[in-house]
Design an enzyme around this catalytic site. Structure first.
Site, short mmCIF file in Angstrom:
data_model
loop_
_atom_site.label_atom_id
_atom_site.label_comp_id
_atom_site.label_asym_id
_atom_site.label_seq_id
_atom_site.Cartn_x
_atom_site.Cartn_y
_atom_site.Cartn_z
N GLY A 15 0.77 -1.23 0.00
CA GLY A 15 0.00 0.00 0.00
C GLY A 15 0.81 1.29 0.00
CG ASP A 57 9.48 -10.25 -0.84
OD1 ASP A 57 8.37 -10.39 -1.39
OD2 ASP A 57 10.54 -10.69 -1.34
CG ASN A 84 -2.59 -3.42 -4.14
OD1 ASN A 84 -3.13 -3.21 -5.24
ND2 ASN A 84 -1.44 -2.87 -3.80
CB SER A 137 -4.87 -8.33 -14.06
OG SER A 137 -4.62 -7.84 -15.36
CE1 TYR A 150 0.20 -8.89 -13.01
CE2 TYR A 150 -1.07 -8.94 -15.06
CZ TYR A 150 -0.83 -8.40 -13.81
OH TYR A 150 -1.62 -7.37 -13.35
CB ALA A 153 -0.13 -15.32 -10.99
CE LYS A 154 -2.49 -9.56 -10.88
NZ LYS A 154 -2.67 -9.12 -9.47
P1 NAD Z 1 3.12 -1.19 -8.62
O1 NAD Z 1 4.12 -1.87 -9.49
O2 NAD Z 1 2.88 0.27 -8.80
O3 NAD Z 1 3.50 -1.53 -7.12
C1 NAD Z 1 2.70 -1.13 -6.06
C2 NAD Z 1 3.43 -1.40 -4.75
O4 NAD Z 1 3.75 -2.80 -4.61
C3 NAD Z 1 4.77 -0.66 -4.66
O5 NAD Z 1 4.76 0.16 -3.52
C4 NAD Z 1 5.79 -1.78 -4.54
O6 NAD Z 1 6.89 -1.43 -3.74
C5 NAD Z 1 4.96 -2.88 -3.90
N1 NAD Z 1 5.54 -4.22 -4.05
C6 NAD Z 1 6.06 -4.77 -5.17
N2 NAD Z 1 6.51 -6.02 -4.91
C7 NAD Z 1 6.25 -6.27 -3.60
C8 NAD Z 1 6.49 -7.38 -2.73
N3 NAD Z 1 7.08 -8.49 -3.18
N4 NAD Z 1 6.11 -7.27 -1.44
C9 NAD Z 1 5.52 -6.15 -0.96
N5 NAD Z 1 5.28 -5.07 -1.74
C10 NAD Z 1 5.63 -5.13 -3.04
O7 NAD Z 1 1.72 -1.99 -8.80
P2 NAD Z 1 0.25 -1.42 -9.11
O8 NAD Z 1 0.18 -1.02 -10.54
O9 NAD Z 1 -0.15 -0.44 -8.07
O10 NAD Z 1 -0.61 -2.76 -8.99
C11 NAD Z 1 -1.32 -3.13 -7.81
C12 NAD Z 1 -2.11 -4.39 -8.12
O11 NAD Z 1 -2.99 -4.17 -9.22
C13 NAD Z 1 -1.22 -5.58 -8.50
O12 NAD Z 1 -1.76 -6.77 -7.99
C14 NAD Z 1 -1.31 -5.56 -10.02
O13 NAD Z 1 -1.02 -6.81 -10.59
C15 NAD Z 1 -2.75 -5.14 -10.23
N6 NAD Z 1 -2.99 -4.57 -11.55
C16 NAD Z 1 -2.37 -3.42 -11.95
C17 NAD Z 1 -2.61 -2.92 -13.21
C18 NAD Z 1 -1.98 -1.65 -13.70
O14 NAD Z 1 -2.24 -1.25 -14.85
N7 NAD Z 1 -1.16 -0.96 -12.93
C19 NAD Z 1 -3.49 -3.58 -14.06
C20 NAD Z 1 -4.10 -4.75 -13.64
C21 NAD Z 1 -3.84 -5.24 -12.37
#
Ligand code: NAD
Length: 255
Positions: A15, A57, A84, A137, A150, A153-154
């Site tokens: 978060g 992590d 998330n 996703s 990816y 997993a999704k």
């Molecule tokens: P992001 O890459 O911006 O990362 C968000 C946060 O996750 C960061 O603060 C990062 O430090 C943290 N993080 C990464 N690896 C980690 C780990 N191993 N342990 C703890 N924290 C970790 O991601 P986002 O775009 O905000 O995506 C959030 C969720 O939404 C994810 O599950 C992603 O798959 C999903 N999602 C995102 C998108 C998009 O377009 N951004 C689209 C579909 C789904």
């Protein structure tokens, strides 16, 4: 609209930035109390002091379990868990992807949801308004060439969500999956750049292709994901469970 989330005890993984950060801020604005974890210490330090924050992590099951315990102790229980955390994983043809990259993607994206939810369930059972939101996703609905770890997993997140909704429904815990589309932010830029490179085309071309099969031709703001999750966590969302909700502007195909 008052969502009735004042004082709600909410745990959000990852978060500190991106969509997770938008979720944390949206819950805070409703008067909820938040615990979050993230791998990025610098981003964690930028969170408001009211947020209980830990460097974790999520692929480290013992550390994630410890965080859920600490969050529940700090908040005095858990009403809502938002799974998330997720990473894009490798981009490439299946024969080019090594097992370690596959495994890491599954650990962060899918296994973390299994671990966090299992640990949170006893606390959720004790809540009068319990919910879990799992970030999937549109790749978990459409499939995604060159992003097999990816996408797999999704899709797994969808199966986990549906099964848990059935399993936990009798305990009055609702479980839903949110399927973001092409969300505004650094991550999506990196993902599109990697895809353009893998396909040998320009960023402008991959961007145009990405929106070709999307009805609303714009990046989804992270706040749009957050507001959906807030609704599901609110008492108004009491009868929404087992659903896979796309917040994507109607994407019908991934480039
Ligand atoms: P992001 O890459 O911006 O990362 C968000 C946060 O996750 C960061 O603060 C990062 O430090 C943290 N993080 C990464 N690896 C980690 C780990 N191993 N342990 C703890 N924290 C970790 O991601 P986002 O775009 O905000 O995506 C959030 C969720 O939404 C994810 O599950 C992603 O798959 C999903 N999602 C995102 C998108 C998009 O377009 N951004 C689209 C579909 C789904």
């Amino acid at each position: 609209m008052d969502l009735g989330l004042e004082g709600a005890r909410v745990v959000v993984t990852a978060g500190a930035a991106g969509i997770g950060r938008a979720i944390v801020e949206a819950f805070l604005a409703e008067g909820a109390r938040i615990a979050t974890c993230d791998i990025d210490a610098e981003a964690l330090a930028s969170l408001p002091p009211a947020v209980f924050a830990a460097r974790v992590d999520v692929a480290d099951a013992a550390a994630l379990t410890g965080f859920i315990d600490a969050a529940a102790a700090h908040l005095g229980g858990i009403d809502c868990l938002v799974n998330n955390a997720g990473i894009a994983g490798p981009t490439g043809r299946i024969e080019e992807i090594d097992l370690a990259a596959w495994q890491r993607t599954l650990d962060v994206v899918l296994t973390s949801q299994f671990v966090a939810t299992g640990r949170a369930v006893p606390h959720l059972r004790a809540s009068a308004n319990a919910s879990v939101a799992n970030l999937s996703s549109i790749a978990g609905r459409l499939g995604f060439a060159l992003r097999t770890p990816y996408a797999a997993a999704k899709w797994g997140v969808i199966g986990l969500t549906k099964s848990l909704a059935i399993e936990l429904g009798p305990d009055n815990i609702r479980v839903n999956a949110i399927l973001p589309g092409i969300v505004a932010g650094d991550r999506q830029r990196r993902v599109l750049e990697a895809k353009a490179q893998a396909r040998g085309i320009s960023f402008a071309e991959i961007e145009a292709e990405a929106f070709r099969a999307t009805s609303i031709k714009d990046y989804v703001p992270p706040e749009a994901i957050a507001s959906q999750i807030l609704y599901l966590a609110s008492p108004a969302g009491r009868f929404v469970s087992g659903q896979s909700l796309s917040v994507c502007g109607d994407t019908r195909m991934l480039a």
